[in-house]
Design a protein around this motif. Structure first.
Motif, PDB file in Angstrom:
ATOM      1  N   VAL A 148       2.527  -0.760   4.475  1.00 23.64           N
ATOM      2  CA  VAL A 148       1.906   0.554   4.309  1.00 23.64           C
ATOM      3  C   VAL A 148       2.937   1.659   4.522  1.00 23.64           C
ATOM      4  O   VAL A 148       3.666   1.646   5.521  1.00 23.64           O
ATOM      5  CB  VAL A 148       0.760   0.744   5.339  1.00 23.64           C
ATOM      6  CG1 VAL A 148       0.010   2.049   5.062  1.00 23.64           C
ATOM      7  CG2 VAL A 148      -0.184  -0.445   5.325  1.00 23.64           C
ATOM      8  N   THR A 149       2.972   2.611   3.586  1.00 19.26           N
ATOM      9  CA  THR A 149       3.792   3.802   3.814  1.00 19.26           C
ATOM     10  C   THR A 149       2.902   4.873   4.440  1.00 19.26           C
ATOM     11  O   THR A 149       1.755   5.054   4.030  1.00 19.26           O
ATOM     12  CB  THR A 149       4.381   4.339   2.496  1.00 19.26           C
ATOM     13  OG1 THR A 149       3.306   4.561   1.561  1.00 19.26           O
ATOM     14  CG2 THR A 149       5.359   3.355   1.896  1.00 19.26           C
ATOM     15  N   ALA A 150       3.449   5.559   5.440  1.00 23.91           N
ATOM     16  CA  ALA A 150       2.675   6.611   6.108  1.00 23.91           C
ATOM     17  C   ALA A 150       3.632   7.665   6.635  1.00 23.91           C
ATOM     18  O   ALA A 150       4.819   7.402   6.861  1.00 23.91           O
ATOM     19  CB  ALA A 150       1.859   6.020   7.253  1.00 23.91           C
ATOM     20  N   ARG A 151       3.096   8.846   6.826  1.00 27.40           N
ATOM     21  CA  ARG A 151       3.907   9.964   7.338  1.00 27.40           C
ATOM     22  C   ARG A 151       3.872  10.002   8.853  1.00 27.40           C
ATOM     23  O   ARG A 151       2.799  10.015   9.445  1.00 27.40           O
ATOM     24  CB  ARG A 151       3.348  11.299   6.855  1.00 27.40           C
ATOM     25  CG  ARG A 151       3.668  11.577   5.464  1.00 27.40           C
ATOM     26  CD  ARG A 151       3.840  13.047   5.127  1.00 27.40           C
ATOM     27  NE  ARG A 151       4.584  12.996   3.875  1.00 27.40           N
ATOM     28  CZ  ARG A 151       5.903  12.998   3.807  1.00 27.40           C
ATOM     29  NH1 ARG A 151       6.633  13.150   4.898  1.00 27.40           N
ATOM     30  NH2 ARG A 151       6.496  12.874   2.638  1.00 27.40           N
ATOM     31  N   THR A 152       5.067  10.036   9.439  1.00 32.23           N
ATOM     32  CA  THR A 152       5.138  10.290  10.876  1.00 32.23           C
ATOM     33  C   THR A 152       5.577  11.729  11.099  1.00 32.23           C
ATOM     34  O   THR A 152       5.618  12.194  12.240  1.00 32.23           O
ATOM     35  CB  THR A 152       6.114   9.311  11.552  1.00 32.23           C
ATOM     36  OG1 THR A 152       7.278   9.167  10.733  1.00 32.23           O
ATOM     37  CG2 THR A 152       5.466   7.939  11.695  1.00 32.23           C
ATOM     38  N   ALA A 153       5.913  12.413  10.020  1.00 30.77           N
ATOM     39  CA  ALA A 153       6.267  13.841  10.100  1.00 30.77           C
ATOM     40  C   ALA A 153       6.219  14.422   8.693  1.00 30.77           C
ATOM     41  O   ALA A 153       6.215  13.686   7.700  1.00 30.77           O
ATOM     42  CB  ALA A 153       7.675  14.012  10.683  1.00 30.77           C
ATOM     43  N   ALA A 167       0.847  -1.196   0.000  1.00 35.19           N
ATOM     44  CA  ALA A 167       0.000   0.000   0.000  1.00 35.19           C
ATOM     45  C   ALA A 167       0.878   1.240   0.000  1.00 35.19           C
ATOM     46  O   ALA A 167       1.144   1.821   1.044  1.00 35.19           O
ATOM     47  CB  ALA A 167      -0.929  -0.030   1.212  1.00 35.19           C
ATOM     48  N   TRP A 168       1.351   1.602  -1.180  1.00 35.29           N
ATOM     49  CA  TRP A 168       2.243   2.768  -1.294  1.00 35.29           C
ATOM     50  C   TRP A 168       1.594   3.925  -2.043  1.00 35.29           C
ATOM     51  O   TRP A 168       1.888   5.088  -1.792  1.00 35.29           O
ATOM     52  CB  TRP A 168       3.548   2.384  -1.990  1.00 35.29           C
ATOM     53  CG  TRP A 168       3.380   2.023  -3.444  1.00 35.29           C
ATOM     54  CD1 TRP A 168       2.870   0.859  -3.950  1.00 35.29           C
ATOM     55  CD2 TRP A 168       3.691   2.843  -4.574  1.00 35.29           C
ATOM     56  NE1 TRP A 168       2.849   0.907  -5.321  1.00 35.29           N
ATOM     57  CE2 TRP A 168       3.356   2.107  -5.729  1.00 35.29           C
ATOM     58  CE3 TRP A 168       4.227   4.124  -4.721  1.00 35.29           C
ATOM     59  CZ2 TRP A 168       3.520   2.619  -7.031  1.00 35.29           C
ATOM     60  CZ3 TRP A 168       4.406   4.622  -6.016  1.00 35.29           C
ATOM     61  CH2 TRP A 168       4.051   3.867  -7.148  1.00 35.29           C
ATOM     62  N   ALA A 169       0.685   3.608  -2.958  1.00 38.70           N
ATOM     63  CA  ALA A 169       0.115   4.649  -3.816  1.00 38.70           C
ATOM     64  C   ALA A 169      -1.079   5.308  -3.142  1.00 38.70           C
ATOM     65  O   ALA A 169      -1.797   4.681  -2.372  1.00 38.70           O
ATOM     66  CB  ALA A 169      -0.310   4.043  -5.147  1.00 38.70           C
ATOM     67  N   GLU A 170      -1.262   6.566  -3.472  1.00 37.18           N
ATOM     68  CA  GLU A 170      -2.444   7.288  -3.003  1.00 37.18           C
ATOM     69  C   GLU A 170      -3.052   8.037  -4.175  1.00 37.18           C
ATOM     70  O   GLU A 170      -2.413   8.207  -5.218  1.00 37.18           O
ATOM     71  CB  GLU A 170      -2.066   8.269  -1.876  1.00 37.18           C
ATOM     72  CG  GLU A 170      -1.525   7.549  -0.646  1.00 37.18           C
ATOM     73  CD  GLU A 170      -1.286   8.478   0.537  1.00 37.18           C
ATOM     74  OE1 GLU A 170      -1.633   9.681   0.461  1.00 37.18           O
ATOM     75  OE2 GLU A 170      -0.743   7.975   1.541  1.00 37.18           O
TER      76      GLU A 170
END
Lengths: 398, 381
Positions: free
Chosen positions: B168-173, B124-127
């Protein structure tokens, strides 16, 4: 030489534009916007509006029900239709069999068929290609044997577009198997409700049911339904193909397609989050495509001017077909590129009132199926290889 | 210099090719796609147990066969030949690659489960607004006493409906586009707070849109370092891209064969259309694209372990070239088939559809050319 429209032409354009704005069926617009599949009545609704106005057959001579427009007016009319994104009028009656009937038909045939083509009361389909006769159309094998005042027809046609809705079909059949391929063919009009006619769907890559196989088993066709002389059907066939090709350029539709592409590219973003239309790679491809389209447009206008001067559509229409279809296909490529990841989901329309809704933005729903489907354009109407052969032979004399 | 395969690699190819030929022919594939769920899970089971190939790219210490990029390439080419809808790339190459990089407990437990066919991973990398840039993501992850919580949406997750886990790629900052602040998580598919919309794709796969809403994925979901995962994600995507090239090369090879067969048997104007020079030249041009696709796939695969910039150049050259070649070859195949190529009846059309999707998977030609230009400018600076 003058590119500007005269005041009369501008007035005509305004008249056409406001007529479309006031009369285009709103239900149809809604379905188009939602990407819903259009049924027979949907497709006919706009045809009937134009028929009542007397505008459904712009190229027909006035005596047969055409509006009596010159080439410029016809050009303006088709521009305005595309500008308003109307659904196209189906070509099989208006652009194909109609001109054959008024050019080669008997007075009885003209009186019987032309008014019902104009009104949309008869839906026509084209029985040309066969499983073994595609590019080599003259090798067709569907056989019509004369028995008294009838022909008995046996054979199989394929790629018959929208035959599932058709009341009538125009068919190329072999009436003299001993003659040279192009000399033993006749042009028959067949009532699709005749016993022995079977229509079977062919499902294409986008999941659409657009084309069909048509099987003919001992189909009894009155001799009076033959257009032009027996064994001279190839003359009608060639005439029709040349007529088919002029419309096939689709300049006005492609203009609309590029507008739609730009609208999508204003909304979709590139890897840096900028609108795709701001991306130098992408916008250059759009600019390049627009150059191709302008070149096609003015080539078509020169052809139309030639027609107005009494030179019928000749082999140069093959050029319009090749370039026109390449541009139509290129538009679908760029739309598919533009929508990125959302080209992948298989689009399903959900019934009205359903809580389900399709995946991704609406402009992406048909991007891939349309790209797949439009590969047909360089195959149908005489494949682009055949068009090049025609130009080589008829224009270059090779 | 040596482009030959080892005996083991040759056996790997032969056994997979034989399996796909005998049990995964085109008609069988179409029947599988029509099953509830859009696939036959027995195939994945067979790849794990009967053929034992899911461990091809894992170290022996984890129960694998000790192979690497070349083994992945061999497998992907064969899967591409059969247009198989099996999530080898997603599970073994991307998911497995992430686990190998992270090491630790996850790797200890999950890699053997991947090899056994019990774990399937969706990437799950694309948005919706990321296009092909893995840094342009808006999905957020935050930590509190109970672990990590994810919020956001992921687009077109291949194998999403039947995956047991998601990477999953997600933003922590930071903000979409920032290189810093990207983190990588491995989460169970059944985690509360993850909802899915499943659907088939135009080329016969199953995929999902994922929605994360206060999805508490626990304290151990983070792979690698918080906020510093982008280089790893880019490496995983490069490996996935090289694998996509291999798959495309296999698909192209088969579509070329199908087209050649058709041109030989289709008679028009009293002779097979393969006798016409325009068709011959087209078939030759197609073959040249096949061969170049294979060459580019080798080139990229053999450079996957080089430093990031060299790896990126090799992979993007391959994908840019193959994206262009795949489009040409797919369109030429359909044109040569004529009308029958546009129907769902023949295999050719389905190969064309798959190739069209492979063109843009992990970035289309423009994306990879732009990446190459950026590398060129960085080098010149």
């Amino acid at each position: 030489m003058d590119l500007a429209f005269s005041p009369e032409e501008r007035a005509f354009r305004d008249e056409v534009r406001s007529f479309i704005a006031d009369n285009y069926p709103p239900e149809l617009r809604g379905k188009q916007d939602e990407g819903e599949e259009l049924g027979k009545e949907d497709m006919l609704s706009w045809h009937r509006v134009l028929a009542r106005k007397g505008w459904v057959a712009p190229a027909w001579p006035k005596e047969y029900g055409g509006p009596g427009w010159n080439a410029t007016q016809r050009y303006i009319f088709s521009e305005e239709l595309a500008r308003a994104d109307t659904i196209p009028v189906l070509p099989f009656g208006i652009n194909m069999v109609g001109p054959v009937i008024y050019t080669f038909g008997t007075p009885e045939q003209k009186a019987r068929f032309l008014p019902r083509i104009l009104s949309g009361d008869d839906w026509w389909c084209q029985g040309y290609s066969e499983p073994g006769a595609g590019s080599d159309l003259a090798s067709l094998r569907t056989r019509a044997e004369r028995q008294g005042d009838h022909y008995i027809v046996n054979g199989q046609k394929t790629w018959t577009t929208l035959a599932q809705h058709a009341d009538w079909g125009f068919f190329l059949v072999r009436t003299d198997p001993a003659a040279k391929p192009q000399e033993g063919i006749s042009f028959l009009l067949i009532d699709m409700k005749t016993p022995g006619v079977t229509v079977r769907p062919i499902i294409t890559l986008g999941g659409e049911h657009e084309v069909n196989e048509v099987w003919l088993e001992n189909v009894k066709v009155p001799v009076e339904n033959r257009v032009f002389e027996e064994n001279k059907g190839w003359t009608c066939a060639k005439f029709l193909l040349a007529h088919e090709r002029t419309g096939i350029a689709g300049v006005a539709r492609s203009k609309r397609g590029i507008e739609r592409l730009k609208a999508i590219a204003r909304v979709e973003v590139d890897d840096d989050g900028q609108p795709l239309l701001m991306n130098p790679f992408f916008r250059r491809k759009v600019a390049d495509l627009e150059c191709d389209l302008t070149a096609l447009e003015f080539t078509e206008l020169r052809t139309l001017a030639g027609e107005a001067a009494g030179r019928g559509p000749g082999p140069e229409s093959s050029l319009l077909k090749v370039k026109g279809t390449e541009i139509q296909q290129r538009i679908t490529e760029l739309v598919l590129e533009a929508v990125g990841h959302y080209g992948a989901p298989y689009f399903r329309a959900f019934p009205e009132g359903s809580n389900e809704y399709p995946i991704g933005p609406a402009h992406a729903h048909r991007a891939a199926p349309t790209y797949f489907n439009m590969r047909k354009t360089s195959i149908y109407g005489g494949s682009n290889e055949i068009q090049r052969n025609i130009i080589a032979k008829m224009v270059l004399g090779l | 210099m040596d482009f030959s395969f080892t005996e083991t690699q040759g056996m790997l190819r032969d056994s997979l090719a034989r399996y796909l030929r005998e049990r995964y022919d085109f008609d069988t594939r179409q029947k599988m796609l029509a099953l509830e769920g859009g696939r036959d899970p027995a195939v994945w089971k067979a790849l794990a147990e009967e053929l034992g190939i899911l461990g091809a790219g894992f170290p022996e210490a984890h129960g694998g066969l000790g192979g690497g990029p070349v083994e992945h390439m061999v497998i992907m080419e064969e899967l591409g030949r059969a247009i198989a809808v099996e999530p080898y790339l997603d599970t073994c190459i991307v998911g497995g690659g992430a686990l190998l990089a992270a090491g630790g407990d996850h790797a200890e437990t999950l890699i053997p489960a991947i090899i056994a066919g019990e774990v399937i991973i969706g990437f799950a990398w694309a948005e919706a607004r990321s296009r092909y840039n893995p840094a342009r993501i808006a999905t957020r992850a935050s930590a509190d006493g109970s672990g990590w919580t994810l919020d956001g949406d992921k687009a077109v997750v291949i194998a999403g409906p039947y995956a047991t886990h998601y990477l999953v790629t997600a933003r922590t900052a930071g903000n979409p586009g920032d290189r810093d602040g990207v983190s990588l998580f491995l989460v169970g598919a059944g985690t509360a707070g993850i909802s899915r919309r499943d659907y088939p794709t135009v080329d016969g796969w199953m995929a999902s849109e994922l929605h994360f809403e206060r999805a508490n994925v626990g304290p151990h979901a983070l792979l690698g370092r918080e906020g510093k995962a982008l280089p790893l994600v880019e490496e995983l995507i490069d490996r996935a891209t090289a694998a996509t090239c291999a798959e495309a090369a296999g698909t192209m090879r088969r579509l070329h064969e199908l087209t050649l067969d058709y041109a030989r048997q289709r008679v028009q104007f009293g002779q097979p259309i393969s006798r016409f020079q325009v068709i011959q030249h087209r078939l030759v041009d197609m073959l040249m694209e096949v061969e170049q696709a294979v060459s580019m796939t080798y080139q990229a695969t053999l450079r996957l372990d080089l430093p990031a910039a060299e790896r990126a150049r090799a992979v993007s050259q391959a994908k840019a070239k193959i994206a262009k070649g795949a489009r040409f070859l797919g369109q030429a195949a359909i044109q040569t088939h004529g009308g029958i190529g546009i129907t769902n009846e023949l295999a050719a059309g389905h190969y064309f559809k798959r190739l069209t999707m492979l063109e843009s998977r992990f970035g289309d030609q423009d994306h990879h050319l732009a990446r190459l230009e950026a590398l060129m400018l960085a080098e010149a600076a």
